[in-house]
Design an enzyme around this catalytic site. Structure first.
Site, PDB file in Angstrom:
ATOM      1  N   ASP A   8       0.853  -1.176   0.000  1.00  0.00           N
ATOM      2  CA  ASP A   8       0.000   0.000   0.000  1.00  0.00           C
ATOM      3  C   ASP A   8       0.900   1.240   0.000  1.00  0.00           C
ATOM      4  O   ASP A   8       2.103   1.155   0.275  1.00  0.00           O
ATOM      5  CB  ASP A   8      -0.872  -0.047   1.264  1.00  0.00           C
ATOM      6  CG  ASP A   8      -1.677   1.220   1.477  1.00  0.00           C
ATOM      7  OD1 ASP A   8      -2.369   1.650   0.534  1.00  0.00           O
ATOM      8  OD2 ASP A   8      -1.605   1.785   2.583  1.00  0.00           O
ATOM      9  N   GLY A  43      -5.434   2.548  -3.090  1.00  0.00           N
ATOM     10  CA  GLY A  43      -6.735   3.074  -3.452  1.00  0.00           C
ATOM     11  C   GLY A  43      -6.636   4.270  -4.373  1.00  0.00           C
ATOM     12  O   GLY A  43      -7.642   4.730  -4.915  1.00  0.00           O
TER      13      GLY A  43
END
Length: 272
Positions: A8, A43
């Protein structure tokens, strides 16, 4: 030894000012030079991730929009999973007029927002910015929408919204928090974990050959499905509670991912 490293970005690989440290740049380049496959799993929108790759001067697979879009090392789209258009249209409007919650939409290479509530340049620290366009209720097409997300300074508002969305659509959507201030909605079955499995298969491996790092609930599937998942010390407590059997490492402020990777792969190399 794991052949694939997936990480991430915000709260994990990046510092609190959303930057990549010089040390991290050196570690990632050394890994890639040793033949280890590095994958961004975020994201963020693809355009943001490409800018980060360019800044690092590396080529890597990119899992973006929490797995709704996957790109190869040349930046070519290889997987796309869109929200059902009727669901997306309803999501556009569901809290459109609520001043406590802001609606954001990723549609192909575009980003739409219903109001300007904060300076996005502050979040990205002036780098890696994707400019948002304002949309009017009932005026935006839902074709090609990969993610709708909601931001608010009040966590409880978003928790209430999460419960409502899950009750409304159940398995037709995947709802998760990337940050306590950000609730994200993708199509059902879409996650970083499933996207990582797709990339691993393309590279000739399986998920058991992957090590992954994350700090948010949108990392949960990836961390659980990987051969080894590592949770950041600064991660959401809800994530730690949901995966109590996984190792918790240091914080993003300490370059914990890069230090972990150095110990695992590069102990005999001099990294300045």
């Amino acid at each position: 030894m794991f052949c694939i490293v997936a990480s991430d970005l915000d709260g994990t690989l990046l510092s609190s000012n959303h930057q990549v440290s010089v040390f991290t740049k050196q570690i990632l380049r050394s890994l890639i030079n040793r033949g280890i496959h590095f994958i961004f799993a975020t994201g963020r929108h693809y355009i943001n991730v490409v800018q980060i790759c360019d800044d690092l001067d590396i080529h890597a697979y990119m899992i973006t929009s929490n797995g709704a879009r996957v790109y190869d090392m040349n930046g070519s789209l290889i997987c796309a999973h869109d929200l059902n258009e009727n669901i997306a249209l309803e999501l556009f409007d569901i809290v459109y007029r609520d001043p406590k919650i802001t609606t954001n939409i990723f549609r192909n290479d575009e980003w739409f927002i219903n109001r300007n509530v904060f300076n996005q340049g502050d979040f990205f620290n002036g780098k890696f910015v994707l400019n948002a366009q304002f949309y009017q209720q009932g005026m935006l097409s839902a074709k090609g929408v990969c993610k709708v997300y909601f931001t608010s300074d009040n966590y409880q508002y978003l928790l209430n919204l999460e419960q409502y969305l899950n009750k409304r659509w159940g398995g037709l959507i995947n709802v998760s928090f990337s940050l306590p201030v950000c609730l994200e909605v993708m199509a059902g079955g879409v996650s970083k974990g499933y996207a990582l499995g797709e990339v691993a298969n393309l590279l000739g491996y399986e998920l058991r050959h992957c090590i992954s790092f994350g700090d948010g609930m949108n990392d949960r599937e990836m961390l659980e499905m990987s051969g080894k998942g590592c949770i950041m010390r600064n991660a959401q407590q809800r994530l730690k509670d949901s995966l109590p059997f996984l190792e918790v490492i240091g914080s993003n402020e300490e370059d914990a991912v890069s230090n972990y990777l150095k110990t695992m792969y590069l102990m005999n190399e001099c990294i300045e």
